[in-house]
Scaffold this motif. Sequence first.
Motif, PDB file in Angstrom:
ATOM      1  N   LYS A   1      66.117 -59.226  84.381  1.00  0.00           N
ATOM      2  CA  LYS A   1      65.148 -59.395  85.469  1.00  0.00           C
ATOM      3  C   LYS A   1      63.746 -58.990  85.019  1.00  0.00           C
ATOM      4  CE  LYS A   1      68.459 -59.072  89.261  1.00  0.00           C
ATOM      5  NZ  LYS A   1      68.822 -58.409  90.546  1.00  0.00           N
ATOM      6  N   GLU A   2      63.369 -59.515  83.864  1.00  0.00           N
ATOM      7  CA  GLU A   2      62.047 -59.331  83.250  1.00  0.00           C
ATOM      8  C   GLU A   2      61.828 -57.938  82.659  1.00  0.00           C
ATOM      9  OE1 GLU A   2      59.132 -60.417  86.142  1.00  0.00           O
ATOM     10  OE2 GLU A   2      59.631 -62.552  86.073  1.00  0.00           O
ATOM     11  N   GLN A   3      62.852 -57.083  82.697  1.00  0.00           N
ATOM     12  CA  GLN A   3      62.726 -55.745  82.121  1.00  0.00           C
ATOM     13  C   GLN A   3      63.391 -55.722  80.749  1.00  0.00           C
ATOM     14  OE1 GLN A   3      60.769 -53.767  83.688  1.00  0.00           O
ATOM     15  NE2 GLN A   3      60.729 -54.994  85.564  1.00  0.00           N
ATOM     16  N   PRO A   4      62.653 -55.380  79.682  1.00  0.00           N
ATOM     17  CA  PRO A   4      63.229 -55.374  78.334  1.00  0.00           C
ATOM     18  C   PRO A   4      64.141 -54.168  78.102  1.00  0.00           C
ATOM     19  CG  PRO A   4      60.969 -54.593  78.248  1.00  0.00           C
ATOM     20  CD  PRO A   4      61.219 -55.012  79.677  1.00  0.00           C
ATOM     21  N   TYR A   5      65.139 -54.368  77.295  1.00  0.00           N
ATOM     22  CA  TYR A   5      66.018 -53.264  76.908  1.00  0.00           C
ATOM     23  C   TYR A   5      66.615 -53.577  75.542  1.00  0.00           C
ATOM     24  CZ  TYR A   5      69.972 -56.203  78.414  1.00  0.00           C
ATOM     25  OH  TYR A   5      70.886 -57.219  78.550  1.00  0.00           O
ATOM     26  N   ILE A   6      67.100 -52.544  74.875  1.00  0.00           N
ATOM     27  CA  ILE A   6      67.678 -52.682  73.526  1.00  0.00           C
ATOM     28  C   ILE A   6      69.199 -52.795  73.613  1.00  0.00           C
ATOM     29  CG2 ILE A   6      68.117 -51.413  71.370  1.00  0.00           C
ATOM     30  CD1 ILE A   6      65.353 -52.455  71.308  1.00  0.00           C
TER      31      ILE A   6
ATOM     32  N   GLN B   1      75.895 -50.127  77.195  1.00  0.00           N
ATOM     33  CA  GLN B   1      75.926 -50.033  78.651  1.00  0.00           C
ATOM     34  C   GLN B   1      74.856 -49.072  79.156  1.00  0.00           C
ATOM     35  OE1 GLN B   1      77.986 -51.956  80.805  1.00  0.00           O
ATOM     36  NE2 GLN B   1      76.325 -51.191  82.101  1.00  0.00           N
ATOM     37  N   ILE B   2      74.695 -47.946  78.462  1.00  0.00           N
ATOM     38  CA  ILE B   2      73.674 -46.962  78.859  1.00  0.00           C
ATOM     39  C   ILE B   2      72.276 -47.552  78.716  1.00  0.00           C
ATOM     40  CG2 ILE B   2      72.631 -44.733  78.256  1.00  0.00           C
ATOM     41  CD1 ILE B   2      75.447 -43.808  77.402  1.00  0.00           C
ATOM     42  N   LEU B   3      72.038 -48.261  77.609  1.00  0.00           N
ATOM     43  CA  LEU B   3      70.719 -48.848  77.365  1.00  0.00           C
ATOM     44  C   LEU B   3      70.403 -49.957  78.377  1.00  0.00           C
ATOM     45  CD1 LEU B   3      70.751 -48.999  73.453  1.00  0.00           C
ATOM     46  CD2 LEU B   3      69.567 -47.344  74.908  1.00  0.00           C
ATOM     47  N   LYS B   4      71.421 -50.718  78.759  1.00  0.00           N
ATOM     48  CA  LYS B   4      71.201 -51.764  79.767  1.00  0.00           C
ATOM     49  C   LYS B   4      71.027 -51.154  81.156  1.00  0.00           C
ATOM     50  CE  LYS B   4      72.881 -56.153  81.568  1.00  0.00           C
ATOM     51  NZ  LYS B   4      73.921 -57.218  81.498  1.00  0.00           N
TER      52      LYS B   4
ATOM     53  N   ILE C   1      68.444 -51.941  84.365  1.00  0.00           N
ATOM     54  CA  ILE C   1      68.912 -52.220  85.729  1.00  0.00           C
ATOM     55  C   ILE C   1      68.260 -51.267  86.720  1.00  0.00           C
ATOM     56  CG2 ILE C   1      70.938 -52.172  87.236  1.00  0.00           C
ATOM     57  CD1 ILE C   1      72.599 -53.080  84.799  1.00  0.00           C
ATOM     58  N   SER C   2      68.163 -49.982  86.344  1.00  0.00           N
ATOM     59  CA  SER C   2      67.537 -48.985  87.223  1.00  0.00           C
ATOM     60  C   SER C   2      66.054 -49.291  87.431  1.00  0.00           C
ATOM     61  CB  SER C   2      67.707 -47.582  86.630  1.00  0.00           C
ATOM     62  OG  SER C   2      69.063 -47.219  86.560  1.00  0.00           O
ATOM     63  N   VAL C   3      65.383 -49.697  86.362  1.00  0.00           N
ATOM     64  CA  VAL C   3      63.954 -50.025  86.465  1.00  0.00           C
ATOM     65  C   VAL C   3      63.753 -51.234  87.374  1.00  0.00           C
ATOM     66  CG1 VAL C   3      61.936 -50.843  85.185  1.00  0.00           C
ATOM     67  CG2 VAL C   3      63.318 -48.981  84.267  1.00  0.00           C
TER      68      VAL C   3
ATOM     69  N   LYS D   1      57.648 -52.463  95.261  1.00  0.00           N
ATOM     70  CA  LYS D   1      56.841 -53.586  95.726  1.00  0.00           C
ATOM     71  C   LYS D   1      56.507 -53.470  97.207  1.00  0.00           C
ATOM     72  CE  LYS D   1      58.043 -57.051  92.245  1.00  0.00           C
ATOM     73  NZ  LYS D   1      58.714 -58.346  91.956  1.00  0.00           N
ATOM     74  N   ASN D   2      57.343 -52.746  97.952  1.00  0.00           N
ATOM     75  CA  ASN D   2      57.066 -52.517  99.379  1.00  0.00           C
ATOM     76  C   ASN D   2      55.841 -51.636  99.577  1.00  0.00           C
ATOM     77  OD1 ASN D   2      59.366 -53.986 100.174  1.00  0.00           O
ATOM     78  ND2 ASN D   2      60.668 -52.191  99.874  1.00  0.00           N
ATOM     79  N   TYR D   3      55.435 -50.925  98.519  1.00  0.00           N
ATOM     80  CA  TYR D   3      54.269 -50.021  98.586  1.00  0.00           C
ATOM     81  C   TYR D   3      53.101 -50.579  97.767  1.00  0.00           C
ATOM     82  CZ  TYR D   3      57.855 -46.903 100.381  1.00  0.00           C
ATOM     83  OH  TYR D   3      58.868 -46.360 101.128  1.00  0.00           O
ATOM     84  N   ASP D   4      53.117 -51.895  97.553  1.00  0.00           N
ATOM     85  CA  ASP D   4      52.055 -52.568  96.808  1.00  0.00           C
ATOM     86  C   ASP D   4      51.909 -51.970  95.404  1.00  0.00           C
ATOM     87  OD1 ASP D   4      50.141 -54.537  96.506  1.00  0.00           O
ATOM     88  OD2 ASP D   4      48.497 -53.268  97.196  1.00  0.00           O
ATOM     89  N   ALA D   5      53.041 -51.704  94.772  1.00  0.00           N
ATOM     90  CA  ALA D   5      53.046 -51.096  93.436  1.00  0.00           C
ATOM     91  C   ALA D   5      54.075 -51.800  92.564  1.00  0.00           C
ATOM     92  CB  ALA D   5      53.351 -49.610  93.523  1.00  0.00           C
ATOM     93  N   GLU D   6      53.948 -51.569  91.277  1.00  0.00           N
ATOM     94  CA  GLU D   6      54.858 -52.161  90.299  1.00  0.00           C
ATOM     95  C   GLU D   6      55.429 -51.071  89.416  1.00  0.00           C
ATOM     96  OE1 GLU D   6      54.818 -55.620  86.801  1.00  0.00           O
ATOM     97  OE2 GLU D   6      52.938 -54.871  87.664  1.00  0.00           O
ATOM     98  N   TYR D   7      56.746 -51.061  89.285  1.00  0.00           N
ATOM     99  CA  TYR D   7      57.434 -50.122  88.400  1.00  0.00           C
ATOM    100  C   TYR D   7      58.118 -50.955  87.322  1.00  0.00           C
ATOM    101  CZ  TYR D   7      60.257 -46.122  86.936  1.00  0.00           C
ATOM    102  OH  TYR D   7      60.828 -45.099  86.214  1.00  0.00           O
ATOM    103  N   TYR D   8      57.815 -50.689  86.074  1.00  0.00           N
ATOM    104  CA  TYR D   8      58.269 -51.597  85.030  1.00  0.00           C
ATOM    105  C   TYR D   8      58.389 -50.877  83.692  1.00  0.00           C
ATOM    106  CZ  TYR D   8      53.326 -51.487  83.755  1.00  0.00           C
ATOM    107  OH  TYR D   8      52.073 -51.059  83.391  1.00  0.00           O
ATOM    108  N   THR D   9      59.108 -51.508  82.767  1.00  0.00           N
ATOM    109  CA  THR D   9      59.179 -51.025  81.389  1.00  0.00           C
ATOM    110  C   THR D   9      58.080 -51.728  80.597  1.00  0.00           C
ATOM    111  OG1 THR D   9      61.533 -50.518  81.445  1.00  0.00           O
ATOM    112  CG2 THR D   9      60.558 -50.920  79.283  1.00  0.00           C
ATOM    113  N   ARG D  10      57.131 -50.943  80.128  1.00  0.00           N
ATOM    114  CA  ARG D  10      55.992 -51.507  79.400  1.00  0.00           C
ATOM    115  C   ARG D  10      56.419 -52.001  78.024  1.00  0.00           C
ATOM    116  NH1 ARG D  10      50.383 -48.145  78.228  1.00  0.00           N
ATOM    117  NH2 ARG D  10      49.085 -49.928  77.682  1.00  0.00           N
ATOM    118  N   ASN D  11      57.230 -51.212  77.346  1.00  0.00           N
ATOM    119  CA  ASN D  11      57.785 -51.663  76.063  1.00  0.00           C
ATOM    120  C   ASN D  11      59.010 -50.829  75.717  1.00  0.00           C
ATOM    121  OD1 ASN D  11      57.041 -49.310  74.282  1.00  0.00           O
ATOM    122  ND2 ASN D  11      54.971 -49.940  74.855  1.00  0.00           N
TER     123      ASN D  11
END
Length: 304
Positions: free
Chosen positions: A37-42, A57-60, A64-66, A74-84
Amino acid sequence: MKRILRVLCLVLINFLLISVASMEASAEVKTAVHTYKEQPYIQINGGDAAVTEKINQILKDHAISVAKANKAWKNYDAEYYTRNVKTLYNNNKVVSVGYVDGLKYNYENKGTYFSVIYNFDLTTGQRIMLRDIVDSKDKEMNLEYAISRNLQLKYSKGIKIYEKSVYDIRLTDSTPFYFYENGIVIRFYPSEIAEYSVGFIDIKIPYSDLNEKGTHKLISYLDYLRNHVTDYIDSKIDYFEGYRISSMYSLANGEVWEQVEPRFIMLPSYSLSSKVRIYKDGARYYLWVEDMADVVEVRRVHPE
């Protein structure tokens, strides 16, 4: 007969060589970046299949949590994401994977960034925590001293380290770190020990420093101020019950100071007419109140 035996020996040797090469190839661990869902992971591949599955599983799960958090923010007009996300170290025995996550309000130009680092034993799949490496009081003291020495060097070069952070080293088992060939690297978040513009600060600590015989005791920041800083103001405060961020401290000399450091230390009972000292260290001011074992950063609000 001898010829047949020689041929059999050659076949057996080749078989053994191929088997060893195959085992080495299967033990080699590689990493690759995936997305959820657009969030990168190793994800890793190679090595023991059960261990690989456990780690992956832990890395994925992090991604999923992010993704779930991002949907809520998004309900608070904010974005929480993995930058890299990066593989910070991998020697086929241990692997270090670092996520840089961010929280950004859409109406702000800058966000809040922090790092979550996963260190795994590739033999067992177990996470390696800081306590597993710094497993004695001597090592803990050596680590704090090495970090302090490194921060002093950075400060002397003009990097905007907070003066107090040079001596007030706060480490927990959740402090992010990763491995390198000869030791570990401790990571501090933006604005944790330096001004936001400095960004993340990574400090290399060789194993030789951790394991050094004869520990170095780090002095407290209050002791440093008392012994080395001569620019200060003495006064008194009529009523004091402890340190708390945003508290206003009205001194007997007419000055009013506001606590800007997020520290909360309350006294068992309030004190009256306590001695106060305001130290100036670099461009910052620090408040000490009688009977307190620490200082807090303050700013003067009156007179301006």
